[in-house]
Enzyme design. Structure first.
Site, PDB file in Angstrom:
ATOM      1  CG  HIS A  97      -0.499   0.109   2.533  1.00 42.09           C
ATOM      2  ND1 HIS A  97       0.155  -0.970   3.602  1.00 42.09           N
ATOM      3  CD2 HIS A  97      -0.347   1.103   2.992  1.00 42.09           C
ATOM      4  CE1 HIS A  97       0.545  -0.642   4.292  1.00 42.09           C
ATOM      5  NE2 HIS A  97       0.685   0.995   4.606  1.00 42.09           N
ATOM      6  CG  ASP A 128       0.671  -4.576   3.543  1.00 41.05           C
ATOM      7  OD1 ASP A 128       0.397  -3.801   2.348  1.00 41.05           O
ATOM      8  OD2 ASP A 128       0.674  -4.167   4.387  1.00 41.05           O
ATOM      9  CB  SER A 211       5.415   3.468  11.372  1.00 42.92           C
ATOM     10  OG  SER A 211       4.107   2.841  11.749  1.00 42.92           O
TER      11      SER A 211
END
Length: 1095
Positions: A97, A128, A211
């Protein structure tokens, strides 16, 4: 379904549902059985210091910009984290993402503030993680080492550190302990990206936004996991295991070694059956019907500590497993091998692309065997999209097909843009039919688009995941003006990291249609008889529409539209096969039939019956590419009245809260005849709250043209307090509505404050107030008993402010006297001396308006006397106007006007040319008189009262046209224009030659990325002044792609600022939108791009 508080590390909290009971119990159980941290495994502070000294230089801050909405991601700019996993080849690991599935521009900033561009080379279709590449030679001043990946080192109880850009901090180190290795993949959003078919790790490290992509390291400086998301309601953080990352990295390294000169497009085998599995414990599996013997076989063949099996959670329609697997099926064997782990199953599928695998399952305790063809996962992951009128359309991805339970590859709207938004098509819609043809793939949509002309109106049918069982039909209007670039196709190129662009089809296949659709007498008869049911349906639809501040809900659905009623060419000639004798019906007979029908329906006052044929409903859309002059919405509606109707020209007057700017798509619906035709904005009064919109009477057909008529205007005598008027207007269902009202104040002075984003506000106006009306959303006209128009009942925009930081848009309605409208109309019809405007093929000069660019407000004479005004002047003003008993005071002068620096705030205007003035109309009359006398040089001799002293001053007037803003430049994604009157009314312009004004900015643009937002002037670029648009274009045209520019700005509050901005001509070329008076069309011209032949 996941917890609502679960979110992607660098994204906002996504939507979701609460976790199931089983998931909650599993979390509690695992927390209870987590073993204590063994003493011999505890690392010393020195161990961590050495590890962090090695790791921190390899961690980078990623600044990413998603240039277009695509798949699960919107256009946006954000910060995230990544870390170097291959120093020699220049590879950075981060989250999917962050890499984004669509076009992205990114830079990496190292610890010593060296910033370099990075380019995406891979993003996993499911999990991811993704990779950027960079040039290792670009890092000249930093010594760093790559961070090794050690997925095998992850275990419960392992002490970890998360190193990254947490909460926007450059370097943040958060401590934690791995508590779980088998957590379900977090569910972030129901219509966005979600990981699946994998376990996640969990620790209470408390990571927040920024983060994402941070390495989760052990005391030896090895990355054991990848930070991905967190739960905002607790300190829980979610980490992605690295086994699949290691596999993908090896493929990338091998591909790079085979092509040392340039980065190739890596081919990483990924297989899928389009099935989502979940891992359930043996207790739940037994309740699903698992046989005891099967459980025994699985437990013996599984690794020690195995607690459950894989169960089918969902199957994507149309996929390999559709009609073979069902929700609740328990997976036992794959190709004869016991399969209880995600990693093992994915390895097998990835090695079996385009091959058949055999699955043994149990369904309710019944053993079954199915064979599935493993599909290439990349083949159902879109790598191209169509951009048309600001919309982004591409094949439905596996991610969204899984979320929405639709087939992969359908025509998916990632961003509706302008054309689809105008029709009411929402984001995430699936287009099923377009122009009467079924749509199963994007190529079919492109083919149909290539056959349509500009201005064509065609039906579109779509469905949404929220209402999947009912399709909705809307009417799409192809842009007649060049609001956007021609339709283009963007295709991903992993070797360069960019998306290449090309025209979707030849430009000559998109001709201009005629401005209007002509209706014959046969069509008129059909519309009067056959469309009565359609009109009824439309009325019901609009009556249920939610109205907010005069803006209709954008998701308007026209369920009654059929493909037969609107053929592809946008015409209304759908009944050409009528019998010949039908076409011989006399025109007057058709007209009498329709008029008798409407008369029965109306059955109201004489005023309503007389004025109804002159009423028109406006439906106005403003393209986002030209949202200038502070216009606060894309969609407006309201009622106007026809003030001129002849064979060649029709004119309608409406308030400027309905038609705010000239760059608008206007559709007119007539109360007297059931037809909708386009209108064209031809005049916007620079002061008064009204606009003129022209239409082509021939578009109505002979019957329609005979049905409508112009209203009779009655400018004199003016209305007085206590007069009886009839308020007449149209409901959203085009039904005439009226009521008798009493004038309570015929000369109420408006006092509208400036909005946060300056936009048109009525100044120097006196309006009419009534005792009763129909509310703040109802507009129309005020007439006498014979239906003669004495005022238009118009809508005014204002902003209510609460405290210092919050405000809310509101609107109210008041009467606008017809005298000013009548004067401008006479000038148009008699031939004005202003700039020509092409209307219905004939150039007609539009009038110029001479105005005093000063904002005035009335003060009672009793107050003026307290300021020291003499009794002689008080008596003179009372004698001039016994009713008002007021004097005009200066509130402020428009910056840049001829009155600036002559008149001051607080000045009382006593007389003009020795004649006392008491109202705004007095000043207008004196300005108009200047046009008749060439010797005055456009100046007024004014008597003013300033700080106790009477004085004479000569004040210049300004001449303005009624075109409004007719030019803007889009540079780096921000819309730049000359300062408009609402900005100048604040009384301030920068001293540096005024500068150009930033009206809007676009998401995902360089302006968004570097903070070049609206409400400020650009006064310099690279030290060169930009006093106007021409100078601005000249300066920016010399800038090259990827070149940083130093931009000096001044905010509306006067605060200066200097920022740097990198130009991106690939995704954001510089272009200009300008009104062409010779064709009455808005033209888009590319000023600078990488390939001007494409954009």
């Amino acid at each position: 379904m996941g917890d609502q508080s679960e979110r992607l590390g660098s994204e906002e909290v996504g939507e979701g549902a609460s976790s199931g009971l089983e998931s909650t119990m599993k979390e509690d159980l695992c927390m209870e059985i987590d073993p204590p941290l063994l003493r011999e495994n505890a690392a010393s502070a020195e161990d961590w210091r050495k590890a962090l000294n090695k790791v921190v230089p390899a961690v980078v801050v990623l600044r990413t910009t998603a240039c277009r909405a695509f798949d699960t991601e919107p256009a946006a700019a954000s910060y995230a984290t990544g870390f170097v996993v291959d120093k020699r080849r220049g590879i950075v690991l981060t989250n999917r993402h962050v890499v984004k599935p669509g076009p992205v521009v990114a830079e990496a900033m190292f610890l010593n503030r060296e910033e370099i561009p990075v380019y995406p080379i891979y993003r996993d279709p499911v999990h991811d993680f993704g990779f950027f590449r960079y040039d290792p030679a670009a890092i000249q001043f930093l010594s760093y080492e790559e961070i090794p990946l050690a997925p095998e080192a992850a275990c419960v109880g392992l002490e970890i550190r998360v190193v990254g850009n947490d909460s926007g901090e450059k370097v943040s180190i958060l401590a934690g302990t791995l508590a779980r290795l088998d957590r379900d993949a977090p569910h972030y959003k129901k219509d966005g990206y979600n990981d699946f078919n994998t376990f996640y790790m969990q620790a209470a490290s408390g990571t927040k936004g920024g983060s994402s992509g941070s390495p989760v390291i052990d005391c030896q400086g090895r990355a054991v996991a990848l930070n991905a998301g967190s739960k905002s309601s607790s300190a829980s953080a979610f980490f992605l295991p690295l086994e699949r990352v290691v596999r993908a990295l090896k493929f990338l390294q091998e591909c790079r070694d085979l092509s040392p000169d340039r980065w190739p497009a890596a081919s990483i085998p990924r297989g899928t059956a389009q099935v989502t599995f979940v891992h359930k414990g043996f207790d739940e599996i037994r309740r699903l019907g698992l046989q005891r013997d099967t459980e025994l076989i699985v437990r013996r063949a599984s690794p020690p500590g195995e607690t459950g099996m894989l169960v089918v959670d969902s199957v994507v329609p149309g996929g390999p497993a559709h009609m073979h697997l069902e929700t609740g099926d328990v997976l036992v064997h794959v190709n004869g091998e016991v399969m209880t782990q995600f990693l093992k199953l994915e390895n097998l599928l990835d090695d079996s692309v385009n091959k058949t695998v055999e699955l043994q399952i149990e369904r309710g305790g019944i053993p079954m065997t199915v064979e599935l063809l493993v599909q290439d996962l990349h083949s159902i992951t879109p790598d191209y999209f169509l951009e048309v009128s600001g919309a982004v359309i591409h094949p439905l991805s596996y991610q969204q097909a899984r979320n929405f339970r639709f087939n992969c590859g359908l025509v998916y709207v990632a961003e509706p843009g302008y054309m689809l938004f105008r029709a009411g098509v929402p984001r995430h819609a699936i287009i099923k039919k377009f122009a009467g043809e079924d749509m199963s793939c994007l190529e079919q949509l492109i083919s149909v688009l290539s056959k349509l002309s500009r201005g064509a109106r065609v039906p579109l049918e779509y469905i949404t995941y929220a209402d999947r069982h009912r399709s909705k039909s809307v009417l799409v209007t192809v842009d007649r003006h060049e609001w956007y670039a021609p339709p283009q196709i963007y295709t991903r190129d992993d070797s360069t990291g960019l998306w290449t662009v090309k025209l979707a089809f030849a430009l000559d296949s998109l001709p201009h249609a005629s401005v209007v659709n002509h209706v014959s007498e046969v069509d008129a008869q059909t519309m009067l008889t056959a469309n009565s049911e359609v009109c009824t349906t439309e009325c019901v639809h609009h009556s249920n529409q939610k109205l907010v501040d005069g803006i209709v809900n954008s998701e308007t659905n026209f369920d009654h539209v059929s493909t037969e009623a609107h053929p592809r060419d946008g015409s209304l000639h759908e009944h050409r096969e009528e019998n010949l004798e039908d076409s011989a019906i006399p025109k007057n007979a058709v007209l009498r039939e329709y008029q008798s029908t409407t008369a029965v329906a109306a059955n109201a006052s004489v005023a309503e019956s007389v004025i109804e044929p002159a009423l028109v409903m406006f439906d106005v859309h403003v393209p986002p590419s030209f949202m200038v002059d502070g216009v606060h919405s894309q969609h407006f509606f309201g009622t106007g009245v026809i003030i001129h109707h002849s064979e060649k020209l029709g004119l309608v007057v409406v308030d400027k809260n309905t038609v705010a700017i000239s760059a608008s798509d206007v559709m007119l619906s007539f109360a007297a005849f059931p037809i909708e035709i386009p209108g064209e904005v031809v005049f916007l009064h620079p002061v008064h709250n009204y606009a003129f919109v022209a239409y082509d009477p021939s578009a109505l057909g002979s019957v329609g043209a005979s049905s409508v008529c112009a209203a009779i205007l009655l400018p004199e005598p003016p209305l007085h307090r206590g007069d009886t008027v009839y308020l007449v207007g149209l409901s959203r269902s085009l039904q005439a509505t009226s009521r008798k009202s009493i004038v309570t104040n015929p000369c109420a002075a408006l006092n509208i404050g400036s909005a946060d984003c300056p936009r048109y506000r009525a100044i120097n106006m006196e309006v009419i107030e009534l005792d009763t009306d129909f509310g703040s959303t109802f507009s129309g006209v005020l007439t006498d008993e014979q239906g003669r128009v004495q005022a238009i009942w118009g809508s005014f925009s204002t902003q209510l402010k609460y405290g210092c930081s919050s405000s809310e848009d509101h609107q109210f309605v008041r009467g606008i006297p017809i005298y000013a409208i009548s004067q401008v109309l006479d000038k148009i019809l008699s031939g004005a001396n202003g700039p020509p405007h092409l209307i219905n093929g004939i150039k007609r000069p539009m009038p110029l308006v001479r105005i005093l660019e000063v904002e005035l407000y009335p003060t009672l004479l009793s107050k003026a006397r307290s300021f020291g005004l003499s009794d002689d002047w008080v008596q003179a003003l009372v004698k001039k106007d016994p009713q008002r008993r007021q004097v005009l005071r200066v509130k402020g002068c428009l910056a840049g006007s001829k009155a600036e620096n002559i008149l001051e705030q607080g000045d009382m205007v006593l007389a003009i040319n020795k004649e006392p003035v008491t109202c705004f109309r007095d000043t207008e009359i004196f300005c108009q008189e200047l046009d008749k006398d060439a010797e005055t040089d456009g100046k007024l001799s004014m008597t003013i009262f300033r700080q106790g002293h009477e004085m004479e001053v000569v004040v210049g007037t300004d001449v303005r046209d009624g075109n409004g803003t007719v030019r803007s430049v889009n540079w780096c994604g921000c819309i730049v224009q000359d300062p408009h009157p609402a900005v100048r009314a604040l009384g301030f312009l920068p001293e540096e030659g005024h500068g150009v004004y930033v009206a809007r900015w676009c998401h995902g643009s360089p302006a968004h990325r570097y903070g070049l937002y609206a409400l400020q002037w650009i006064v310099e670029v690279n030290g060169k002044p930009t006093p106007d648009i021409d100078a601005f274009v000249k300066v920016t045209k010399d800038l090259q792609d990827s070149e940083f520019a130093r931009v000096r700005t001044i905010h509306l509050n006067g605060k200066p600022r200097v920022l740097t901005l990198k130009q991106d001509l690939h995704y954001w070329p510089t272009w200009e939108l300008r009104f062409d008076s010779d064709t009455s069309l808005w033209r888009r011209t590319t000023i600078k791009a990488l390939d001007t032949a494409v954009v």
